[in-house]
Scaffold this motif. Sequence first.
Motif, PDB file in Angstrom:
ATOM      1  N   ALA A  25       0.765  -1.136   0.102  1.00 46.09           N
ATOM      2  CA  ALA A  25      -0.078   0.175   0.038  1.00 46.09           C
ATOM      3  C   ALA A  25       0.617   1.342   0.107  1.00 46.09           C
ATOM      4  O   ALA A  25       1.935   1.233   0.571  1.00 46.09           O
ATOM      5  CB  ALA A  25      -0.839  -0.111   1.195  1.00 46.09           C
ATOM      6  N   ASP A  26       0.439   2.154  -0.738  1.00 45.35           N
ATOM      7  CA  ASP A  26       1.296   3.396  -1.124  1.00 45.35           C
ATOM      8  C   ASP A  26       0.643   4.460  -0.028  1.00 45.35           C
ATOM      9  O   ASP A  26      -0.269   5.138  -0.535  1.00 45.35           O
ATOM     10  CB  ASP A  26       1.473   3.666  -2.498  1.00 45.35           C
ATOM     11  CG  ASP A  26       2.116   4.913  -2.690  1.00 45.35           C
ATOM     12  OD1 ASP A  26       2.682   5.927  -1.989  1.00 45.35           O
ATOM     13  OD2 ASP A  26       2.184   5.301  -3.960  1.00 45.35           O
ATOM     14  N   TRP A 198       7.959   8.277   7.636  1.00 47.08           N
ATOM     15  CA  TRP A 198       7.569   7.168   7.625  1.00 47.08           C
ATOM     16  C   TRP A 198       5.779   6.830   7.604  1.00 47.08           C
ATOM     17  O   TRP A 198       5.231   7.476   8.057  1.00 47.08           O
ATOM     18  CB  TRP A 198       7.762   6.214   8.893  1.00 47.08           C
ATOM     19  CG  TRP A 198       9.297   6.124   8.851  1.00 47.08           C
ATOM     20  CD1 TRP A 198      10.427   6.932   9.508  1.00 47.08           C
ATOM     21  CD2 TRP A 198      10.016   4.785   8.526  1.00 47.08           C
ATOM     22  NE1 TRP A 198      11.464   6.293   9.529  1.00 47.08           N
ATOM     23  CE2 TRP A 198      11.409   5.110   8.768  1.00 47.08           C
ATOM     24  CE3 TRP A 198       9.639   3.713   7.992  1.00 47.08           C
ATOM     25  CZ2 TRP A 198      12.330   4.049   8.629  1.00 47.08           C
ATOM     26  CZ3 TRP A 198      10.638   2.549   7.707  1.00 47.08           C
ATOM     27  CH2 TRP A 198      11.908   2.830   7.901  1.00 47.08           C
ATOM     28  N   GLY A 199       5.393   5.556   6.652  1.00 46.78           N
ATOM     29  CA  GLY A 199       4.246   5.488   6.796  1.00 46.78           C
ATOM     30  C   GLY A 199       4.083   3.956   6.911  1.00 46.78           C
ATOM     31  O   GLY A 199       4.813   3.057   6.600  1.00 46.78           O
ATOM     32  N   PHE A 224       5.924  -1.023   5.484  1.00 44.66           N
ATOM     33  CA  PHE A 224       6.246   0.340   5.726  1.00 44.66           C
ATOM     34  C   PHE A 224       6.805   0.947   4.705  1.00 44.66           C
ATOM     35  O   PHE A 224       7.511   0.538   3.788  1.00 44.66           O
ATOM     36  CB  PHE A 224       7.308   0.325   6.910  1.00 44.66           C
ATOM     37  CG  PHE A 224       6.816  -0.104   8.242  1.00 44.66           C
ATOM     38  CD1 PHE A 224       6.249   0.725   9.071  1.00 44.66           C
ATOM     39  CD2 PHE A 224       7.165  -1.331   8.392  1.00 44.66           C
ATOM     40  CE1 PHE A 224       5.642   0.360  10.247  1.00 44.66           C
ATOM     41  CE2 PHE A 224       6.510  -1.821   9.778  1.00 44.66           C
ATOM     42  CZ  PHE A 224       5.972  -1.143  10.547  1.00 44.66           C
ATOM     43  N   ASP A 225       6.716   2.299   4.339  1.00 44.64           N
ATOM     44  CA  ASP A 225       7.123   3.249   3.330  1.00 44.64           C
ATOM     45  C   ASP A 225       7.907   4.241   3.923  1.00 44.64           C
ATOM     46  O   ASP A 225       7.552   4.939   5.050  1.00 44.64           O
ATOM     47  CB  ASP A 225       5.988   3.638   2.626  1.00 44.64           C
ATOM     48  CG  ASP A 225       6.260   4.678   1.536  1.00 44.64           C
ATOM     49  OD1 ASP A 225       6.063   4.221   0.289  1.00 44.64           O
ATOM     50  OD2 ASP A 225       6.567   5.658   1.651  1.00 44.64           O
ATOM     51  N   TRP A 226       9.202   4.430   3.424  1.00 50.06           N
ATOM     52  CA  TRP A 226      10.073   5.419   4.044  1.00 50.06           C
ATOM     53  C   TRP A 226      10.279   6.666   2.922  1.00 50.06           C
ATOM     54  O   TRP A 226      10.948   6.101   1.924  1.00 50.06           O
ATOM     55  CB  TRP A 226      11.386   4.885   4.521  1.00 50.06           C
ATOM     56  CG  TRP A 226      12.447   5.783   4.967  1.00 50.06           C
ATOM     57  CD1 TRP A 226      12.208   6.632   6.139  1.00 50.06           C
ATOM     58  CD2 TRP A 226      13.819   6.073   4.334  1.00 50.06           C
ATOM     59  NE1 TRP A 226      13.319   7.621   6.192  1.00 50.06           N
ATOM     60  CE2 TRP A 226      14.231   7.375   5.058  1.00 50.06           C
ATOM     61  CE3 TRP A 226      14.391   5.682   3.230  1.00 50.06           C
ATOM     62  CZ2 TRP A 226      15.392   7.806   4.881  1.00 50.06           C
ATOM     63  CZ3 TRP A 226      15.662   6.150   2.816  1.00 50.06           C
ATOM     64  CH2 TRP A 226      16.167   7.063   3.565  1.00 50.06           C
ATOM     65  N   GLN A 227       9.706   7.765   3.110  1.00 51.20           N
ATOM     66  CA  GLN A 227       9.967   8.732   2.092  1.00 51.20           C
ATOM     67  C   GLN A 227      11.310   9.607   2.330  1.00 51.20           C
ATOM     68  O   GLN A 227      11.446  10.549   2.984  1.00 51.20           O
ATOM     69  CB  GLN A 227       8.890   9.646   2.172  1.00 51.20           C
ATOM     70  CG  GLN A 227       8.744  10.802   1.147  1.00 51.20           C
ATOM     71  CD  GLN A 227       8.369  10.387  -0.142  1.00 51.20           C
ATOM     72  OE1 GLN A 227       7.327   9.276  -0.178  1.00 51.20           O
ATOM     73  NE2 GLN A 227       8.698  10.779  -1.075  1.00 51.20           N
ATOM     74  N   GLY A 228      12.445   8.852   1.885  1.00 50.21           N
ATOM     75  CA  GLY A 228      13.605   9.607   2.121  1.00 50.21           C
ATOM     76  C   GLY A 228      14.136  10.533   1.189  1.00 50.21           C
ATOM     77  O   GLY A 228      14.956  11.380   1.503  1.00 50.21           O
TER      78      GLY A 228
END
Length: 271
Positions: A25-26, A198-199, A224-228
Amino acid sequence: MLNVRKVASFAALGACIAISTPSIADAQALSRSPAEDGSWRHSITPYLFLPFSTKGTSTVDGSSVDLDLSLNEVLDILQGALSVRYEGWNGDFGIVSELYYVKLGEDGTLPIGAGRTDVEVDVRQTFFNLQGAYRFANGVNASGRRYAADAAIGVKWNRLKQEIDINTPGPSLSLGGTEEWFEPLITLRYATEINDKWGFGARAELSGFGVNGDDLQYLVLAGFDWQGWENTSLRFGYQFYGIDYSTDRDSGEFAYDVDQNGIYAAVAFHF
């Protein structure tokens, strides 16, 4: 020398690796700010699925083989793969599409009578799906973090080649073949922000429903999604997957019934 157990198991491995690789999931694409309403947002996500465990049965030309394969055994016969997912969103409506291709194989020899014979194994799996999505929840929780949920429905096209060629001194023997089928597909997703970087996301997918020989495919994925970076994020999670497919051919039943679990990893580009 070719491993006899691998020859019996290759046919199911193509299906095991290829079909079980949807995107996490985004959180960025699902949750939007009011300023983004009315404009298209896109993401392209190359990804990997690494199954720690693959268990089940494979049936080719009416003969069934039990499977219990580790990640090392899968990677040992992997010859190439390509997997990518696209999402486009405008307001609460979206388009989701995914393409996957994998090739597995090995050349070697097997004992036949008093001698040995050459054996070539070729397993290729391709699938393409297209879904229309609707975001039915989008807001801010008590901590001031955004969350969103959506549902999608569409169709998946699958192509599976499971072929073993045995080159005997006389006429060559070919086992297996290729099957293609369409099936319906439904998806539910949820995503929420944890902090500015983070998401968390979760996704559940069902397809098949007995159409064209596929009794059911299921998938549960969380991670998890890490928006680096501004337009790039990294994703990782854990995935459970299963499929139960069978069809009758002139040479006998062609089927696989497998379950997998393992690590999912991806990089997403947003624009």
